[in-house]
Design an enzyme around this catalytic site. Structure first.
Site, PDB file in Angstrom:
ATOM      1  N   ASP A  89     -20.524  29.320 -18.873  1.00  0.00           N
ATOM      2  CA  ASP A  89     -18.991  29.246 -18.920  1.00  0.00           C
ATOM      3  C   ASP A  89     -18.705  27.768 -18.729  1.00  0.00           C
ATOM      4  O   ASP A  89     -19.440  26.981 -18.345  1.00  0.00           O
ATOM      5  CB  ASP A  89     -18.448  30.083 -17.702  1.00  0.00           C
ATOM      6  CG  ASP A  89     -16.762  30.157 -17.654  1.00  0.00           C
ATOM      7  OD1 ASP A  89     -16.290  30.158 -18.606  1.00  0.00           O
ATOM      8  OD2 ASP A  89     -16.567  29.978 -16.362  1.00  0.00           O
TER       9      ASP A  89
ATOM     10  N   ASP B 113     -15.021  26.565 -17.100  1.00  0.00           N
ATOM     11  CA  ASP B 113     -14.283  25.941 -16.242  1.00  0.00           C
ATOM     12  C   ASP B 113     -14.432  26.597 -14.925  1.00  0.00           C
ATOM     13  O   ASP B 113     -14.633  27.813 -14.836  1.00  0.00           O
ATOM     14  CB  ASP B 113     -12.550  26.559 -16.249  1.00  0.00           C
ATOM     15  CG  ASP B 113     -12.026  25.865 -17.617  1.00  0.00           C
ATOM     16  OD1 ASP B 113     -12.050  24.603 -17.605  1.00  0.00           O
ATOM     17  OD2 ASP B 113     -11.777  26.593 -18.249  1.00  0.00           O
TER      18      ASP B 113
END
Length: 280
Positions: free
Chosen positions: A46, A48
């Site tokens: 991922d 953020d």
């Protein structure tokens, strides 16, 4: 005579067993050492909260600046933004928030659904530009252990991807700016606007697996939120959770492993061997 012959046979068998065991043990150790990394085909990160703690100190102030520039009397504080993160995706986040608390006046955002969607899209693009300026300024550093793990993966031929709900342009710029062009060239980028449904739906991870021709059983996802973990579980891929500033108290039931950070120290941090041990 028979006794001596029997003893010799037993002794020979014992010696053969010892030699065989030693050889097998050596071969197994060598195989383990050489195949450990080969078993892990890809790491799907991922963005953020995983690569950098961007939500609190990047996206949040960028949203607020975009609101200010558009004359919208709205400021998302640290605590409020933590709650807003329960909705994945920036455009979806604004829409859900204003649907709940009321939309800004019609002279700022149209009252019809089509006009609202267009304004929200424009605000999100403006927010993305502001966010990228923050990245370029070096205001947001990588989280501990990210570069170390990325370099270990590259060295061992483990493929890399970022699968995010964020804008592709913003993700690509973050990776290039904070990791360098050479490392950026090793990543495939899959963003929220590339799929019909964002996390916790598994679409972005399924897209990465299909596009890169990966075997799900040989991949590991690195996430930081229960929304991301939900996407990983729905995709049927092992998931390591590295807690971030907003997700420390979330429920990560079903995660393959939970850590506070990837860690700069290879002796105590997350390594290729760690992720390999989590494969389903």
């Amino acid at each position: 005579m028979k006794l001596l012959l029997s003893a010799a046979i037993v002794s020979s068998a014992s010696a053969f067993t010892t030699i065989t065991s030693t050889f097998a043990g050596s071969a197994f150790s060598k195989k383990t050492a050489t195949s450990l990394n080969a078993e892990l085909e890809a790491i799907l990160f991922d963005c953020d909260g995983v690569l950098a703690d961007t939500e609190r100190d990047g996206h949040r102030p960028a949203f607020n600046k975009a609101f200010q520039l558009s004359g919208i009397d709205e400021e998302w504080g640290v605590e409020l933004y933590g709650k807003l993160l329960e909705t994945g995706g920036g455009k979806e986040r604004m829409t859900a928030h204003w649907n709940e608390v009321g939309w800004p006046s019609d002279d700022l955002i149209p009252s019809d659904e089509e006009g609202r969607a267009a304004k929200v899209k424009a605000l999100h693009l403006q927010k993305t530009d502001i966010f990228m300026d923050l990245i370029d300024e070096g205001s947001i550093p990588l989280r501990p252990g990210v570069l170390r793990l990325v370099d270990e993966a590259i060295e061992n031929g483990v493929r890399l991807a970022v699968c995010s709900t964020s804008n592709e342009k913003a993700v690509s710029n973050l990776v290039k700016t904070l990791m360098g062009e050479e490392r950026r060239s090793k990543f495939q980028i899959y963003a929220g606007d590339m799929v019909k449904v964002k996390k916790p739906a598994p679409d972005v991870y399924n897209m990465a697996v299909e596009d890169m021709g990966l075997d799900k059983s040989r991949c590991c996802i690195v996430e930081d939120t229960h929304i991301g973990l939900g996407a990983a579980k729905a995709a049927g891929i092992s998931c390591l959770v590295t807690k971030s500033s907003y997700s420390a108290d979330e429920d990560f039931t079903g995660a393959s492993k939970i850590v506070d950070e990837l860690g700069d120290d290879a002796e105590s941090g997350v390594t290729i061997a760690t992720l390999t041990s989590l494969l389903s």
